[in-house]
Design an enzyme around this catalytic site. Structure first.
Site, PDB file in Angstrom:
ATOM      1  N   GLY A 125     -18.387 -13.550  -4.878  1.00 30.12           N
ATOM      2  CA  GLY A 125     -18.381 -12.348  -4.080  1.00 30.12           C
ATOM      3  C   GLY A 125     -16.963 -11.927  -3.750  1.00 30.12           C
ATOM      4  N   CYS A 126     -16.822 -10.678  -3.312  1.00 26.66           N
ATOM      5  CA  CYS A 126     -15.489 -10.153  -3.020  1.00 26.66           C
ATOM      6  C   CYS A 126     -14.876 -10.842  -1.815  1.00 26.66           C
ATOM      7  CB  CYS A 126     -15.534  -8.648  -2.829  1.00 26.66           C
ATOM      8  SG  CYS A 126     -16.879  -8.053  -1.790  1.00 26.66           S
ATOM      9  N   TYR A 127     -15.620 -10.922  -0.713  1.00 27.60           N
ATOM     10  CA  TYR A 127     -15.075 -11.587   0.469  1.00 27.60           C
ATOM     11  C   TYR A 127     -14.716 -13.042   0.169  1.00 27.60           C
ATOM     12  CZ  TYR A 127     -16.500  -7.628   3.475  1.00 27.60           C
ATOM     13  OH  TYR A 127     -16.643  -6.397   4.059  1.00 27.60           O
ATOM     14  N   THR A 156     -13.865 -14.437  -2.611  1.00 33.38           N
ATOM     15  CA  THR A 156     -12.661 -14.520  -3.431  1.00 33.38           C
ATOM     16  C   THR A 156     -11.410 -14.344  -2.588  1.00 33.38           C
ATOM     17  OG1 THR A 156     -13.801 -13.720  -5.405  1.00 33.38           O
ATOM     18  CG2 THR A 156     -11.413 -13.422  -5.343  1.00 33.38           C
ATOM     19  N   SER A 157     -11.425 -13.319  -1.722  1.00 31.75           N
ATOM     20  CA  SER A 157     -10.218 -13.025  -0.941  1.00 31.75           C
ATOM     21  C   SER A 157      -9.893 -14.149   0.037  1.00 31.75           C
ATOM     22  CB  SER A 157     -10.388 -11.706  -0.180  1.00 31.75           C
ATOM     23  OG  SER A 157     -11.348 -11.839   0.861  1.00 31.75           O
TER      24      SER A 157
END
EC number: 1.2.1.38
Lengths: 348, 348, 348, 348
Positions: free
Chosen positions: C151-153, C155-156
């Protein structure tokens, strides 16, 4: 609240124009908001739908059927086009009504049927309705029971153009209206084109040659020019919440200058609290009328001989909808037109 | 990198068009960027000025004087108007130059003096310069040493209008160009009007009747129409980083239809990789060319008889500046025009 | 196109991550896109759904059932959560698959059932799936048939935190992740909260204490810390198309300084093409990774003793979705990881 | 206008907080604005600087020296930090003053010197000044001649945190404040970081570990906790004109729950017109307080045991600056605190 408060119902309070009516009317010194309808959200508090109304102790959302009309004096109708006419036809006769839909704007029923795809279902009411461009039809509005509140695009175009057509200073056959609107004009309905990612960081024309505000603009401009009108009107969608700019390109009648246009507009609107003609060289900006009922108009000569430009800005939710509705309401009740509409623009 | 790389310098690398040139040229298979200038930021790394270039091991920013021209083959000049002409006049003759300023765009030196407020300081170079609207002047560009890269507004207006004027399908005396630009068109200079709060959530016209791109548009359209041109051109500033829409209102010659215009454009641009004519009824959007060198053009009939509308969108930093500059560079070096310009639009 | 092109299908091509996959893969030198599915828009051209793909002569949208799998080597699956697992379970075994949904990210099936509200329908596939945070699980990805793209969150947050947890430099029990996302993270589905007027000009937290990316973050961080993790993770929605910032607040282990964290990250990511550690004092900005697969990380000491801050920015559609998916695809096929992902950020 | 109007001067009327003061005060029933200063724009009309004030017949901009103080009762000072203290020291003693700069906020002069880089130039005034977080220091404000109006970030953090620290419900040593601000917080000064293209479509932290609002927050929180405070405070710049969200991460004292925090806040602010505690599960949004003096606070438990989250939103130009200044002015004159501040939020 004065004991002689005018008791108001807002039909369609869960949309943006409904919320904007509520924002204005809650601070109107002569109004008491007694009913808020939203058929699909009936039972909820308005502060659930619009948290900016938290802590104000407002009536719950109800269905239209649930409203006790005996306790209501005036109705603002912010319902979708097409369904409005039947709703209003079913309301008691003692109510004064300002309708923000397009249902009663077109006088010509054939024209209505052509643009809206069905026969008008309340032709008698249509006959009675008064078009509420306040600065122009004020006297009729004062006596009206049902006011058809103008569309946002028509308002932005009619205010600068009508005095010039009346004065015969511009060519009625060569008018181009390039209009730009913020996204709230599309309402709160779920449409792909209203999604943030589809409206941010870009611009495009829409409804090209086919927007329903076209015939509305022309009908009213014809009142001013005394002849049938056909104008080039093109709306654009751009990334801002609220605001509308009509950039209008006109051909001057022989001997007329842009300064003459400015003089005409200055004289026409000298006593109008909501229309400001910008000083020479100042181009009006939508942000400077944000949240207000004002229209700022700029007039410019073009390098091209015999042509001029007009720029007219409004807040589409205010002078283009709810603000003008309250202005009309004030006229209908003999109140000063600025009552409840004194706010200064929110900038930045 | 091929040993036969073309060695390129970017003058004015600390502005937005400079950064955009760098973005494109770093991925151009035949180019090696050997010098980046920025007089006021000389000594800094470009990644300090533009962190998107972190980790790419690029030449430091230097002053123009510090560049060793013997190691440079071609120059992209992204300097401010007015100062560019003397800088270019001082460059060695072996360099091929694409100039993104307005300094060499107006052929008529009197016209230049009138619009830019001073006599041209490099009239001989002006005489040599070729106007780089690639799709139209490709043959001249191929032989040019100095290309005057078109302005963003002119590019967006000329591409749709030139074929129609050449074909004699529209009235050259009745053209209205209502253009909308993103804020990057104003560059990175510190101006109040470019502040976020002054540009967000609103729109306004600027440079009304007085924008310098007006005469540039007219000069080139005159090439197509064969007569002096005067057009109504009005730029607007709106809240987006990049993107430009020209909404163009034209009068059709007798017997001509909007479909005829479409056919002319389809034929004219059939082989052009960067110009797309939209299908019937599709209104082009700036966001769909974001980051690309493309121009999308839509053609619409109006309800008003005898009139039509054209909508032309570009990315003002690409086809309106740095992208077209690289396209011209490709032509000057006999490379396929799309080299380095194959990116697909970044949407959303 | 090389004759040895890898033939790729994109399932769910009418959403934003699908479009982003297409944007990247069309310029990937080893890929041929042979099928695009979108069940509800089957029969349409992708350029109707996303006009940025005009003129590229792409396969029409089809339903998943219509795909001829014998001509496909690899699949990118950009379908909604919940439905994906059954779709993938039904695909032929010869396909390599990168799945962008959340369906195969949580190893613990009970945890899955708890957060997604139903039993997992393809537990065997779940067992086989490899979590595709490329920089960490590269070796497993290389051998995987099915990659669960992060997911994007997650990953960050995982990229900056994992090396520090592995090094034992921060307290695993005191981590606050305050994340901000652009609106494209919500996809193209019609939700009131994704409307322009609901997302522009404002910010708010959402999914507070209940976002499904919470357990995903914790599962992977536990791999690094060697202990069960519970982190404070709060996503916010803000007005930008794309971009994500995770502001991470950590407690240092005794004797550890913020500089030590920086050193650890610099060493850990020294050879990684997509992770950049910012110079001292530079706060990374989402706009500088727009359109790229990069992650920029800044490290700061706090005035509060014993605490430090990490700022990690990615493009949620790229390193947070489609870009990392292509990176994983490259690893699965033994290609250089940067293939097709060399674009420089589009700024402004 | 009442004959007993309080005659007000606004110093620094050409900035955003100055304009916001004017917007509010022009509709304040007990105020007459008699002087507007702007040293660099003296001689211009305010409507030239801010066209939203067109047609209101306001006093021209003058220099501070030109003001006739004998006709002034109260002063709102919206001047830059550092220069304000000497200006105020030079004003006649009969004036009541609300100062919106940071000059009189820090009680500890050493702390001031450390953060602002110079010795305080009006230490006696500093001693006299009252910190104007109205809900907390109302009694002192009522008797003050000089009020130091709080900063925007401190206001957004102090309102939710002070009652909880007073109640001893949260750990004073483990507070993380992640704050997000619109761009108007940076004022109208020409800074590269305030340009549209630098602030749109992205987010980043700034002033990390070094923002001057840090010590201001801590000084006041120490009043509540009774001990020196050190908090983790990190501001972020994001694309909106106005609005501020403080996301606050706290550790609960043993036995305390998030519901306890909510109860404390509900009780503490039950009678406060400008502070609203959101219903359970509702995350406050900056857009719902736009243009108002309100603060909306949400309280959430975290999945992580023993931790909770507070979300506090204000309009940085209103409760974070000009609105609270008028609220303090009302207190100083014994007027109802809501006078002139009754506007409902402008949404969308």
């Amino acid at each position: 609240m004065a004991t002689d408060a005018i008791r108001v119902a807002i039909l369609g309070a869960s949309g943006y124009t409904g919320a904007e009516l509520l924002r204005v009317l809650l601070r109107h010194p002569r109004v008491r908001v007694v009913a808020l309808t939203a058929d699909r959200k009936a039972g909820e508090g308005i502060e659930t739908v619009f948290p900016q109304f938290m802590g104000l102790n407002l009536p719950k959302l109800v269905t239209i059927k649930e409203v006790d009309w005996s306790g209501v004096d005036a109705v603002f109708c912010a319902l979708p086009h097409g369904t409005t006419q039947e709703v209003i036809a079913g309301l008691p006769e003692h109510l004064k009504i300002v309708d923000l839909s397009a249902d009663f704007r077109l006088r010509d029923l054939d024209e209505y049927a052509k643009w809206y795809g069905h026969e008008h279902r309340a032709p008698k009411l249509q006959d009675e309705a008064v078009y509420g461009l306040t600065e122009v039809y004020r006297d009729k509005v004062a006596k009206a029971r049902l006011v058809a509140n103008p569309g946002c695009y028509p308002t932005s175009a009619q205010l600068p153009l009508m005095p010039l057509l009346e004065a015969g200073q511009i060519d009625p056959d060569d008018i181009v209206i390039d209009a730009k609107s913020g996204v709230s004009g599309a309402g709160r309905a779920l449409k792909e084109g209203s999604l943030y990612c589809e409206a941010a960081e870009g611009i495009h024309a829409y409804g090209v040659g086919s927007h329903r505000h076209g015939p509305e603009i022309e009908q009213i401009l014809a009142d001013a020019s005394g002849q049938p009108m056909a104008v080039n009107f093109t709306p654009h969608l751009m990334p801002m919440n609220r605001g509308m700019l009509a950039s209008i390109y006109v051909k001057l009648k022989p001997g007329v200058t842009a300064d003459d246009l400015r003089t005409t507009l200055l004289q026409r609107y000298a006593e109008e609290p909501f229309v400001q003609i910008m000083p020479q060289g100042v181009s009006p900006q939508t942000r400077h009328v944000r949240g207000t009922n004002s229209c700022h108009i700029g007039v410019f000569a073009d390098r091209v001989k015999g042509r001029a430009m007009l720029f007219s800005v409004i807040d589409n939710l205010m002078k283009g909808a709810s603000g003008q509705a309250v202005q009309n309401f004030n006229v209908m009740y003999g109140l000063p037109e600025t009552t409840g509409l004194e706010q200064i623009a929110l900038f930045p």
